[in-house]
Design a protein around this motif. Sequence first.
Motif, mmCIF file in Angstrom:
data_model
loop_
_atom_site.group_PDB
_atom_site.id
_atom_site.type_symbol
_atom_site.label_atom_id
_atom_site.label_comp_id
_atom_site.label_asym_id
_atom_site.label_seq_id
_atom_site.Cartn_x
_atom_site.Cartn_y
_atom_site.Cartn_z
ATOM 1 N N GLY A 59 0.840 -1.189 0.000
ATOM 2 C CA GLY A 59 0.000 0.000 0.000
ATOM 3 C C GLY A 59 0.875 1.238 0.000
ATOM 4 O O GLY A 59 1.747 1.397 -0.832
ATOM 5 N N THR A 60 0.655 2.102 0.980
ATOM 6 C CA THR A 60 1.408 3.350 1.076
ATOM 7 C C THR A 60 2.532 3.281 2.105
ATOM 8 O O THR A 60 3.114 4.300 2.453
ATOM 9 C CB THR A 60 0.458 4.508 1.430
ATOM 10 N N SER A 61 2.847 2.080 2.607
ATOM 11 C CA SER A 61 3.944 1.904 3.564
ATOM 12 C C SER A 61 5.145 1.277 2.874
ATOM 13 O O SER A 61 5.002 0.374 2.055
ATOM 14 C CB SER A 61 3.506 1.005 4.724
ATOM 15 N N ARG A 62 6.316 1.783 3.240
ATOM 16 C CA ARG A 62 7.547 1.306 2.608
ATOM 17 C C ARG A 62 8.617 1.130 3.677
ATOM 18 O O ARG A 62 8.834 2.014 4.493
ATOM 19 C CB ARG A 62 8.004 2.326 1.581
ATOM 20 N N LEU A 63 9.282 -0.029 3.676
ATOM 21 C CA LEU A 63 10.410 -0.290 4.567
ATOM 22 C C LEU A 63 11.643 -0.470 3.709
ATOM 23 O O LEU A 63 11.641 -1.283 2.777
ATOM 24 C CB LEU A 63 10.176 -1.558 5.401
ATOM 25 N N ARG A 64 12.692 0.296 4.031
ATOM 26 C CA ARG A 64 13.969 0.159 3.328
ATOM 27 C C ARG A 64 15.064 -0.065 4.352
ATOM 28 O O ARG A 64 15.051 0.510 5.435
ATOM 29 C CB ARG A 64 14.287 1.425 2.538
ATOM 30 N N ALA A 65 16.025 -0.909 3.978
ATOM 31 C CA ALA A 65 17.186 -1.178 4.836
ATOM 32 C C ALA A 65 18.279 -1.767 3.969
ATOM 33 O O ALA A 65 18.042 -2.164 2.824
ATOM 34 C CB ALA A 65 16.810 -2.156 5.952
#
Length: 158
Positions: A59-65
């Motif tokens: 959706g509109t959530s993003r996790l980056r690492a």
Amino acid sequence: MIKTRLLTAAAIGLGLIALPTVGDAQSFQGNQPITWGADRVEYQGSTLNLIGRAELIQGTSRLRADRISGLDQSGNSRVEASGSVYLVTPEQTIRGDRAVYTTSNDTIVLTGDVILTQGENVITGARLVYNTRTESAQMEGGGGGRVQGVFHPQSTGN
């Protein structure tokens, strides 16, 4: 006092890292698909590790690492994101060095120069612990450091 709404929304967004560990990985955000990408992928047994510009989007959530480890459809109880961890939702941005989500106790722990922002509001500390079930949150200073924050009252237009 830490604003509960800010921490609640941030932690719900962090729940994104746990999605593939839940029996129905599509259950967060109304059965929306989870998209992932990385420079390199390792698959060991039933575990997927994303390495280099690792990213999960739903959706509109993003996790980056730099790395996201432990993505598993078989009920793995721990997912880790490490190295320049960023979580972006429509309302918040959270930055830290490491995030760990443990499904057995519904706890998300973000560590290492944690910066949580919502609009102009900012909280900084060394460790953020959030329980998604009870919606309780705690920010710690760590190493003699202090938790600090800046909150801007909302204008009522008067």
